[in-house]
Scaffold this motif. Sequence first.
Motif, PDB file in Angstrom:
ATOM      1  N   MET A  82       0.812  -1.208   0.000  1.00 52.78           N
ATOM      2  CA  MET A  82       0.000   0.000   0.000  1.00 52.78           C
ATOM      3  C   MET A  82       0.854   1.271   0.000  1.00 52.78           C
ATOM      4  SD  MET A  82      -2.933   1.151   2.696  1.00 52.78           S
ATOM      5  CE  MET A  82      -1.782   1.515   3.999  1.00 52.78           C
ATOM      6  N   ILE A  83       1.985   1.249   0.723  1.00 54.13           N
ATOM      7  CA  ILE A  83       2.821   2.449   0.798  1.00 54.13           C
ATOM      8  C   ILE A  83       3.921   2.466  -0.254  1.00 54.13           C
ATOM      9  CG2 ILE A  83       2.338   2.792   3.238  1.00 54.13           C
ATOM     10  CD1 ILE A  83       5.121   1.708   3.865  1.00 54.13           C
ATOM     11  N   GLY A  84       3.996   1.426  -1.076  1.00 56.45           N
ATOM     12  CA  GLY A  84       4.959   1.415  -2.166  1.00 56.45           C
ATOM     13  C   GLY A  84       6.354   0.977  -1.788  1.00 56.45           C
ATOM     14  N   VAL A  85       6.455   0.038  -0.854  1.00 51.64           N
ATOM     15  CA  VAL A  85       7.744  -0.505  -0.419  1.00 51.64           C
ATOM     16  C   VAL A  85       7.810  -1.954  -0.871  1.00 51.64           C
ATOM     17  CG1 VAL A  85       9.118  -1.051   1.633  1.00 51.64           C
ATOM     18  CG2 VAL A  85       7.794   1.043   1.561  1.00 51.64           C
ATOM     19  N   HIS A  86       8.994  -2.418  -1.233  1.00 49.30           N
ATOM     20  CA  HIS A  86       9.149  -3.829  -1.622  1.00 49.30           C
ATOM     21  C   HIS A  86       8.705  -4.726  -0.474  1.00 49.30           C
ATOM     22  CE1 HIS A  86      11.195  -3.414  -5.456  1.00 49.30           C
ATOM     23  NE2 HIS A  86      11.855  -2.405  -4.932  1.00 49.30           N
ATOM     24  N   PRO A  87       8.142  -5.893  -0.785  1.00 58.03           N
ATOM     25  CA  PRO A  87       7.688  -6.793   0.283  1.00 58.03           C
ATOM     26  C   PRO A  87       8.831  -7.148   1.231  1.00 58.03           C
ATOM     27  CG  PRO A  87       6.958  -7.579  -1.856  1.00 58.03           C
ATOM     28  CD  PRO A  87       7.884  -6.433  -2.111  1.00 58.03           C
ATOM     29  N   PRO A  88       8.593  -7.033   2.535  1.00 55.08           N
ATOM     30  CA  PRO A  88       9.654  -7.309   3.502  1.00 55.08           C
ATOM     31  C   PRO A  88       9.878  -8.805   3.711  1.00 55.08           C
ATOM     32  CG  PRO A  88       7.662  -6.673   4.634  1.00 55.08           C
ATOM     33  CD  PRO A  88       7.384  -6.528   3.166  1.00 55.08           C
ATOM     34  N   SER A  89      11.082  -9.125   4.133  1.00 52.87           N
ATOM     35  CA  SER A  89      11.416 -10.512   4.455  1.00 52.87           C
ATOM     36  C   SER A  89      10.825 -10.869   5.810  1.00 52.87           C
ATOM     37  CB  SER A  89      12.933 -10.672   4.504  1.00 52.87           C
ATOM     38  OG  SER A  89      13.459  -9.904   5.579  1.00 52.87           O
ATOM     39  N   ASP A  90      10.919 -12.137   6.181  1.00 51.38           N
ATOM     40  CA  ASP A  90      10.448 -12.576   7.492  1.00 51.38           C
ATOM     41  C   ASP A  90      11.222 -11.877   8.609  1.00 51.38           C
ATOM     42  OD1 ASP A  90       8.609 -14.231   6.294  1.00 51.38           O
ATOM     43  OD2 ASP A  90       9.807 -16.054   6.531  1.00 51.38           O
ATOM     44  N   THR A  91      12.523 -11.653   8.388  1.00 52.89           N
ATOM     45  CA  THR A  91      13.355 -10.964   9.382  1.00 52.89           C
ATOM     46  C   THR A  91      12.873  -9.539   9.593  1.00 52.89           C
ATOM     47  OG1 THR A  91      15.247 -12.297   8.704  1.00 52.89           O
ATOM     48  CG2 THR A  91      15.721 -10.315   9.974  1.00 52.89           C
ATOM     49  N   THR A  92      12.547  -8.844   8.502  1.00 50.29           N
ATOM     50  CA  THR A  92      12.065  -7.470   8.607  1.00 50.29           C
ATOM     51  C   THR A  92      10.694  -7.441   9.276  1.00 50.29           C
ATOM     52  OG1 THR A  92      13.300  -6.912   6.608  1.00 50.29           O
ATOM     53  CG2 THR A  92      11.635  -5.344   7.326  1.00 50.29           C
ATOM     54  N   CYS A  93       9.828  -8.400   8.967  1.00 54.89           N
ATOM     55  CA  CYS A  93       8.517  -8.473   9.621  1.00 54.89           C
ATOM     56  C   CYS A  93       8.684  -8.658  11.135  1.00 54.89           C
ATOM     57  CB  CYS A  93       7.685  -9.612   9.040  1.00 54.89           C
ATOM     58  SG  CYS A  93       7.130  -9.332   7.359  1.00 54.89           S
ATOM     59  N   HIS A  94       9.637  -9.494  11.517  1.00 56.02           N
ATOM     60  CA  HIS A  94       9.915  -9.702  12.938  1.00 56.02           C
ATOM     61  C   HIS A  94      10.395  -8.391  13.575  1.00 56.02           C
ATOM     62  CE1 HIS A  94      11.106 -11.903  16.534  1.00 56.02           C
ATOM     63  NE2 HIS A  94      12.249 -11.246  16.484  1.00 56.02           N
TER      64      HIS A  94
END
Length: 104
Positions: A82-94
């Motif tokens: 929605m904000i135009g950022v590449h999909p984050p990895s599992d590490t970034t989600c954590h």
Amino acid sequence: MPAAALKSKPSPTQSTAKRPVLLDLPYVPVRKRPLPPGRPRQWYVTHNRRLKAMRLAIALLDSGVYMPNQARNETIRDTAEMIGVHPPSDTTCHMVRAFMRYAR
């Protein structure tokens, strides 16, 4: 006169909103600045991951997701889209959930 009767209006810095204000777009990107040269590559990777996680955490908070257990990986990735950022990895989600947890 009782002390409760002397209570004044809240100061301008205090929130007087009864419910959260809904925003059309919860995130506006800031102007990027160049990173300092001469650091090891891993420093840049970690730094950029933290910035991305902070942006996502702010966007989630602005959109009404206040608790880390509400922020599943799918929710975080939908917000990233929605904000135009590449999909984050599992590490970034954590890391996003950690930012939400420790901001309290």
